[in-house]
Design a protein around this motif. Structure first.
Motif, PDB file in Angstrom:
ATOM      1  N   MET A   1       0.824  -1.212   0.000  1.00 20.10           N
ATOM      2  CA  MET A   1       0.000   0.000   0.000  1.00 20.10           C
ATOM      3  C   MET A   1       0.853   1.256   0.000  1.00 20.10           C
ATOM      4  N   ALA A   2       2.032   1.196   0.626  1.00 19.50           N
ATOM      5  CA  ALA A   2       2.893   2.368   0.698  1.00 19.50           C
ATOM      6  C   ALA A   2       4.300   1.920   1.029  1.00 19.50           C
ATOM      7  N   ASN A   3       5.227   2.878   0.946  1.00 18.54           N
ATOM      8  CA  ASN A   3       6.605   2.582   1.280  1.00 18.54           C
ATOM      9  C   ASN A   3       6.767   2.374   2.781  1.00 18.54           C
ATOM     10  N   GLN A   4       7.684   1.471   3.147  1.00 15.68           N
ATOM     11  CA  GLN A   4       7.970   1.218   4.560  1.00 15.68           C
ATOM     12  C   GLN A   4       8.320   2.528   5.252  1.00 15.68           C
ATOM     13  N   GLY A   5       7.730   2.755   6.449  1.00 17.32           N
ATOM     14  CA  GLY A   5       8.017   3.960   7.207  1.00 17.32           C
ATOM     15  C   GLY A   5       7.142   5.143   6.848  1.00 17.32           C
ATOM     16  N   ALA A   6       6.186   4.967   5.938  1.00 18.10           N
ATOM     17  CA  ALA A   6       5.337   6.080   5.518  1.00 18.10           C
ATOM     18  C   ALA A   6       4.413   6.507   6.658  1.00 18.10           C
ATOM     19  N   THR A   7       3.994   7.767   6.597  1.00 18.23           N
ATOM     20  CA  THR A   7       3.035   8.316   7.544  1.00 18.23           C
ATOM     21  C   THR A   7       1.729   8.592   6.816  1.00 18.23           C
ATOM     22  N   PHE A   8       0.624   8.104   7.369  1.00 17.88           N
ATOM     23  CA  PHE A   8      -0.702   8.319   6.795  1.00 17.88           C
ATOM     24  C   PHE A   8      -1.445   9.344   7.640  1.00 17.88           C
ATOM     25  N   ARG A   9      -2.156  10.262   6.981  1.00 20.87           N
ATOM     26  CA  ARG A   9      -2.885  11.318   7.681  1.00 20.87           C
ATOM     27  C   ARG A   9      -4.334  11.386   7.204  1.00 20.87           C
ATOM     28  N   PRO A  10      -5.142  10.417   7.534  1.00 20.69           N
ATOM     29  CA  PRO A  10      -6.553  10.455   7.134  1.00 20.69           C
ATOM     30  C   PRO A  10      -7.278  11.584   7.851  1.00 20.69           C
ATOM     31  N   ASP A  11      -8.327  12.106   7.204  1.00 15.01           N
ATOM     32  CA  ASP A  11      -9.069  13.207   7.819  1.00 15.01           C
ATOM     33  C   ASP A  11     -10.532  12.850   8.072  1.00 15.01           C
ATOM     34  N   THR A  12     -10.860  11.564   7.947  1.00 13.30           N
ATOM     35  CA  THR A  12     -12.216  11.096   8.246  1.00 13.30           C
ATOM     36  C   THR A  12     -12.140   9.767   8.988  1.00 13.30           C
ATOM     37  N   THR A  13     -13.223   9.420   9.667  1.00 15.16           N
ATOM     38  CA  THR A  13     -13.290   8.119  10.334  1.00 15.16           C
ATOM     39  C   THR A  13     -13.193   6.996   9.313  1.00 15.16           C
ATOM     40  N   GLU A  14     -13.831   7.173   8.171  1.00 20.02           N
ATOM     41  CA  GLU A  14     -13.776   6.147   7.129  1.00 20.02           C
ATOM     42  C   GLU A  14     -12.351   5.957   6.631  1.00 20.02           C
ATOM     43  N   GLY A  15     -11.608   7.043   6.502  1.00 18.35           N
ATOM     44  CA  GLY A  15     -10.215   6.937   6.084  1.00 18.35           C
ATOM     45  C   GLY A  15      -9.390   6.155   7.096  1.00 18.35           C
ATOM     46  N   VAL A  16      -9.646   6.383   8.378  1.00 19.31           N
ATOM     47  CA  VAL A  16      -8.966   5.624   9.425  1.00 19.31           C
ATOM     48  C   VAL A  16      -9.356   4.152   9.332  1.00 19.31           C
ATOM     49  N   ARG A  17     -10.649   3.881   9.139  1.00 20.15           N
ATOM     50  CA  ARG A  17     -11.110   2.500   9.051  1.00 20.15           C
ATOM     51  C   ARG A  17     -10.425   1.761   7.911  1.00 20.15           C
ATOM     52  N   GLU A  18     -10.346   2.386   6.750  1.00 17.91           N
ATOM     53  CA  GLU A  18      -9.723   1.742   5.591  1.00 17.91           C
ATOM     54  C   GLU A  18      -8.259   1.412   5.873  1.00 17.91           C
ATOM     55  N   LEU A  19      -7.562   2.345   6.485  1.00 15.55           N
ATOM     56  CA  LEU A  19      -6.147   2.121   6.763  1.00 15.55           C
ATOM     57  C   LEU A  19      -5.950   1.000   7.773  1.00 15.55           C
ATOM     58  N   VAL A  20      -6.723   1.012   8.854  1.00 15.38           N
ATOM     59  CA  VAL A  20      -6.578  -0.018   9.878  1.00 15.38           C
ATOM     60  C   VAL A  20      -6.989  -1.388   9.331  1.00 15.38           C
ATOM     61  N   ALA A  21      -8.042  -1.423   8.509  1.00 10.37           N
ATOM     62  CA  ALA A  21      -8.459  -2.693   7.911  1.00 10.37           C
ATOM     63  C   ALA A  21      -7.353  -3.269   7.035  1.00 10.37           C
ATOM     64  N   TRP A  22      -6.700  -2.400   6.276  1.00 11.55           N
ATOM     65  CA  TRP A  22      -5.573  -2.861   5.458  1.00 11.55           C
ATOM     66  C   TRP A  22      -4.442  -3.376   6.330  1.00 11.55           C
ATOM     67  N   ALA A  23      -4.111  -2.621   7.385  1.00 16.12           N
ATOM     68  CA  ALA A  23      -3.021  -3.028   8.270  1.00 16.12           C
ATOM     69  C   ALA A  23      -3.338  -4.356   8.956  1.00 16.12           C
ATOM     70  N   ALA A  24      -4.603  -4.540   9.352  1.00 20.77           N
ATOM     71  CA  ALA A  24      -4.992  -5.793   9.994  1.00 20.77           C
ATOM     72  C   ALA A  24      -4.871  -6.963   9.019  1.00 20.77           C
ATOM     73  N   ALA A  25      -5.290  -6.753   7.789  1.00 27.40           N
ATOM     74  CA  ALA A  25      -5.220  -7.820   6.786  1.00 27.40           C
ATOM     75  C   ALA A  25      -3.777  -8.207   6.485  1.00 27.40           C
ATOM     76  N   GLU A  26      -2.888  -7.216   6.542  1.00 28.55           N
ATOM     77  CA  GLU A  26      -1.481  -7.460   6.240  1.00 28.55           C
ATOM     78  C   GLU A  26      -0.643  -7.750   7.486  1.00 28.55           C
ATOM     79  N   ALA A  27      -1.298  -7.715   8.680  1.00 35.28           N
ATOM     80  CA  ALA A  27      -0.589  -7.872   9.957  1.00 35.28           C
ATOM     81  C   ALA A  27       0.566  -6.878  10.051  1.00 35.28           C
ATOM     82  N   THR A  28       0.275  -5.650   9.668  1.00 32.58           N
ATOM     83  CA  THR A  28       1.275  -4.589   9.629  1.00 32.58           C
ATOM     84  C   THR A  28       1.058  -3.622  10.799  1.00 32.58           C
TER      85      THR A  28
END
Length: 406
Positions: A1-28
């Motif tokens: 999804m992104a380069n190692q060490g990247a910082t994500f700055r979502p500005d909505t709850t949905e944006g946070v949900r999408e990022l966390v769901a991806w991280a959970a799926a990837e165990a990241t």
């Protein structure tokens, strides 16, 4: 999804949900932060990416007549306090600003960070902790699922109080995206009685006597001479400080009666208005320890046990002061102690009858070598692990910061 060490700055709850769901799926793993003012509390998070909530900012609801305010998690507390001040209101739990003791700027702490750390100031002895004023939250679990808990009024809270349960979890259970808190009217008048020159033991006995009086003390702290000087009380003399708040006639009467009650200790100074407010900001923010990088501990014990704790640390502590009528002891340890003071501080806490101590400032090596948070009893630790497994089964949220997240 992104380069190692990247910082994500979502500005909505949905944006946070999408990022966390991806991280959970990837165990990241993800490090969760607002402006990072409390980043030095706990072990450094070993995460591939950073979830920065600073863009998730803004007050979403404020009803002064209902004493309720909602804000996105990345909203600076300073912004909230400014709005409340315009309407003669305040956050009753008086949250500390960790920025200066961490070597950063003041006024950058966020409401999400305050609630995640259950950060509470001197008024906790009267008004309660941050968690006691949380009415509701919107959050994203480590499973990538949005949930809401609580509501906009206290009566909505039934069963397990999840909204308050997230307070003190330091971002290891869920990512809070919006928080609703109860606010209260700001006191019309504030005054502080300052007694100079007391030794620690006598000072704490005085604080406890004042707390047991009918005069409704809202702040009770003792600063030894060096801390008093650093907090803006000149003269190189210890200062025992008692704050009264409320309607002006009531404060004036109670101040007179409290001074009479304590008259045997000698003359007392009286601070009102801006000088009183400045003193309690310094106590709230542990200002005597700003500008240093020495290990800093925050120990909670029975109020009368505070002086014994400090005595047990002779030779290990550089400086200290007491808040919460002696029950909260701030301790700056000598920088030459290999473990940042962990062994002597924890031993002293145990010797005084129990309590807990947290390292709130320390270099990376010290924080990696010790457990910055107090080790939990076995039964409580097991419960914490089960709670973590329910909310964040993949262990992706701030892994390693707290014992239950290890």
């Amino acid at each position: 999804m992104a380069n190692q060490g990247a910082t994500f700055r979502p500005d909505t709850t949905e944006g946070v949900r999408e990022l966390v769901a991806w991280a959970a799926a990837e165990a990241t793993p993800l490090e969760i932060l607002g402006h990072g003012t409390k980043r030095s509390v706990g072990r450094a998070v070993q995460a591939a990416y950073t979830l920065d909530l600073a863009a998730l900012s803004g007050i979403t609801l404020y009803e002064p007549e209902e004493l309720v305010l909602s804000a996105k998690a990345g909203t600076p507390v300073a912004e909230i306090e400014a709005l409340l001040s315009e309407h003669g209101q305040e956050l009753p739990f008086e949250p500390m600003d960790h920025g200066p003791i961490g070597g950063g700027a003041a006024g950058r702490g966020t409401i999400g960070g305050i609630v995640a750390g259950n950060v509470s100031g001197p008024r906790r002895i009267k008004a309660g902790a941050a968690r006691d004023h949380v009415l509701g939250v919107t959050a994203v679990s480590g499973r990538g699922e949005v949930f809401k808990a609580g509501g906009r009024v206290v009566k909505n809270v039934t069963g397990y109080d999840l909204a308050r349960g997230l307070a003190g979890s330091w971002g290891t259970l869920a990512v809070m995206t919006e928080i609703t808190v109860k606010v209260l009217p700001r006191p019309e008048a504030t005054a502080t009685l300052v007694i100079r020159g007391l030794a620690d033991g006598e000072a704490v006995r005085t604080l406890c006597a004042a707390m047991g009086s009918p005069y409704e003390v809202s702040g009770a702290a003792h600063l030894p001479s060096a801390a008093a000087e650093a907090a803006g009380l000149p003269g190189r003399r210890a200062a025992t400080c008692l704050r009264l708040e409320g309607f002006a006639p009531s404060v004036a009467y109670r101040l007179e009666r409290l001074a009479a009650l304590l008259s045997g200790l000698g003359g007392a100074e009286r601070l009102e208005g801006a000088p009183s407010a400045a003193l309690w900001r310094a106590i709230r923010d542990a200002a005597p320890f700003a500008g240093s990088d020495a290990p800093l501990w925050r120990a909670s014990v029975a109020p009368m046990a505070g002086p014994a704790l400090v005595s047990a640390l002779e030779g290990h502590a550089l400086s200290h002061f007491y808040d919460w009528s002696g029950g909260l002891v701030w301790i700056e340890a000598g920088s030459g102690i290999g473990d940042g003071g962990a062994a002597p501080v924890r031993a002293a806490v145990a010797a005084t009858g129990g309590g807990h101590a947290t390292l709130v400032r320390g270099d990376a090596a010290v924080r990696a070598a010790i457990e910055p948070f107090q080790t939990q009893p076995a039964a409580l630790a097991a419960l914490s692990r089960r709670l973590k497994a329910q909310f964040d089964p993949a262990g992706i949220l701030n892994p390693g910061r707290m014992p239950a997240a290890n």
